[in-house]
Motif scaffolding. Structure first.
Motif, PDB file in Angstrom:
ATOM      1  N   UNK A 110       5.730 -17.988  -3.945  1.00  0.00           N
ATOM      2  CA  UNK A 110       5.535 -16.625  -4.414  1.00  0.00           C
ATOM      3  C   UNK A 110       6.756 -16.213  -5.232  1.00  0.00           C
ATOM      4  N   UNK A 111       6.540 -15.345  -6.198  1.00  0.00           N
ATOM      5  CA  UNK A 111       7.636 -14.817  -7.015  1.00  0.00           C
ATOM      6  C   UNK A 111       7.567 -13.301  -6.998  1.00  0.00           C
ATOM      7  N   UNK A 112       8.697 -12.678  -7.197  1.00  0.00           N
ATOM      8  CA  UNK A 112       8.772 -11.226  -7.191  1.00  0.00           C
ATOM      9  C   UNK A 112       8.205 -10.635  -8.474  1.00  0.00           C
ATOM     10  N   UNK A 113       7.477  -9.538  -8.338  1.00  0.00           N
ATOM     11  CA  UNK A 113       7.075  -8.756  -9.504  1.00  0.00           C
ATOM     12  C   UNK A 113       8.251  -7.882  -9.923  1.00  0.00           C
TER      13      UNK A 113
ATOM     14  N   UNK B  74       0.832  -1.214   0.000  1.00  0.00           N
ATOM     15  CA  UNK B  74       0.000   0.000   0.000  1.00  0.00           C
ATOM     16  C   UNK B  74       0.861   1.256   0.000  1.00  0.00           C
ATOM     17  N   UNK B  75       1.928   1.239   0.809  1.00  0.00           N
ATOM     18  CA  UNK B  75       2.810   2.414   0.862  1.00  0.00           C
ATOM     19  C   UNK B  75       3.450   2.692  -0.500  1.00  0.00           C
ATOM     20  N   UNK B  76       3.830   1.626  -1.182  1.00  0.00           N
ATOM     21  CA  UNK B  76       4.524   1.781  -2.463  1.00  0.00           C
ATOM     22  C   UNK B  76       3.570   1.811  -3.662  1.00  0.00           C
ATOM     23  N   UNK B  77       2.301   1.504  -3.392  1.00  0.00           N
ATOM     24  CA  UNK B  77       1.281   1.504  -4.437  1.00  0.00           C
ATOM     25  C   UNK B  77       1.657   0.579  -5.598  1.00  0.00           C
ATOM     26  N   UNK B  78       2.164  -0.582  -5.234  1.00  0.00           N
ATOM     27  CA  UNK B  78       2.543  -1.566  -6.248  1.00  0.00           C
ATOM     28  C   UNK B  78       2.580  -2.950  -5.629  1.00  0.00           C
ATOM     29  N   UNK B  79       2.120  -3.980  -6.366  1.00  0.00           N
ATOM     30  CA  UNK B  79       2.252  -5.361  -5.860  1.00  0.00           C
ATOM     31  C   UNK B  79       3.710  -5.784  -5.908  1.00  0.00           C
ATOM     32  N   UNK B  80       4.160  -6.473  -4.873  1.00  0.00           N
ATOM     33  CA  UNK B  80       5.558  -6.890  -4.782  1.00  0.00           C
ATOM     34  C   UNK B  80       5.743  -8.374  -5.075  1.00  0.00           C
ATOM     35  N   UNK B  81       4.689  -9.148  -4.903  1.00  0.00           N
ATOM     36  CA  UNK B  81       4.778 -10.586  -5.129  1.00  0.00           C
ATOM     37  C   UNK B  81       3.600 -11.072  -5.972  1.00  0.00           C
ATOM     38  N   UNK B  82       3.854 -12.097  -6.757  1.00  0.00           N
ATOM     39  CA  UNK B  82       2.793 -12.861  -7.403  1.00  0.00           C
ATOM     40  C   UNK B  82       2.605 -14.106  -6.548  1.00  0.00           C
ATOM     41  N   UNK B  83       1.456 -14.241  -5.943  1.00  0.00           N
ATOM     42  CA  UNK B  83       1.210 -15.312  -4.985  1.00  0.00           C
ATOM     43  C   UNK B  83       0.530 -16.500  -5.650  1.00  0.00           C
TER      44      UNK B  83
END
Length: 295
Positions: A55-58, A41-50
């Motif tokens: 999980x993998x990094x976006x 939420x702070x970064x306004x971007x998804x960080x992982x694909x779950x």
């Protein structure tokens, strides 16, 4: 953005699994998930694909991981610097090393370090020089002993340890064993070579030497450790061009000096971050090495 959120993010990125990361951090899985959601939420971007298994990094996650590791390394360095001012070296020494590096006896050096700084936790990882250089530059390692990989940069500096010529090892009954000290690289163009995987320093040193001489080379057997390489040469399954000190590890093999290498040498260095980012534990280890305190 809180520091603990970055710590949680790095743990999940390393383990690629929320449950394993939560167990390692000793937090609840729900709390860890909430921490990651807060960071997203702070970064306004998804960080992982779950997914159900991992999980993998976006793309955003991969970008954040580089900076998060650097920030956490700086925080650790700050804590350790304060302790050092108080006269105590503590924290963690994260060391990387290639196999059989010249100019340093890693086990003896670490033993001497532990006697002098018992409050420091030592972590050692053996890896190829390319990976070690990346980890030091990213703050994942405090220092590493490896083959010189590249010119110094803003994130990485090198301290020379030793330099030596490359030599050819072969079975005593191999035809090349009768060659004198004038053995040229072009004489090896038809030989089958035993060598390390491309990430290891000795392999890159040999590749660079042959490429500079414009001599083709065929590597038929690739290994990840010195003793496997020596075993294969001892069975006459190929020859190996290696740093000269490897000769001392197997008296049964024949060593032939290489001529016409243009002065190419195998140079080992200590890889460190810039002075201002070097941890007190890494500085203490280098002091022992430079003073010759360790065997």
């Amino acid at each position: 953005m809180e520091l603990r959120h970055l710590q949680h993010f790095v743990a999940v990125a390393e383990d690629r699994h929320f449950t394993r990361a939560a167990e390692r951090l000793m937090v609840s899985q729900s709390g860890l998930s909430a921490s990651i959601r807060s960071l997203e939420r702070d970064l306004r971007a998804p960080l992982f694909v779950r997914s159900t298994r991992r999980v993998t990094l976006t793309e955003a996650g991969r970008a954040l991981l580089v900076e998060a590791e650097r920030i956490l390394a700086q925080v650790r360095a700050a804590h350790e610097a304060v302790a050092a001012v108080q006269g105590v070296v503590r924290g963690t020494l994260r060391l990387g090393a290639e196999q059989c590096v010249a100019g340093v006896h890693v086990a003896g050096l670490l033993a001497a370090f532990r006697r002098r700084h018992p409050e420091v936790e030592i972590r050692l990882r053996q890896e190829g020089g390319l990976a070690l250089a990346e980890d030091v530059a990213a703050g994942r390692l405090d220092l590493a002993f490896a083959y010189r990989t590249r010119a110094d940069s803003e994130q990485l500096r090198s301290v020379p340890l030793a330099a030596e010529p490359m030599t050819l090892l072969c079975h005593p009954e191999h035809p090349l064993a009768a060659a004198g000290p004038g053995l040229a690289l072009r004489d090896l163009a038809q030989e089958d070579f035993v060598d390390f995987h491309p990430g290891w320093g000795p392999r890159r040193a040999t590749d660079a030497t042959f490429a500079a001489a414009d001599v083709p080379r065929t590597v038929t057997l690739e290994v990840n450790d010195v003793h496997s390489l020596l075993d294969l040469v001892e069975e006459d399954l190929g020859v190996a061009a290696v740093p000269r000190h490897f000769r001392q590890k197997r008296d049964s093999l024949h060593a032939v000096p290489l001529a016409g290498t243009g002065g190419a040498v195998y140079e080992t260095v200590a890889l460190l971050p810039p002075p201002q980012a070097t941890s007190p534990a890494a500085r203490a280890l280098m002091t022992l090495l430079e003073r010759g305190t360790a065997p």
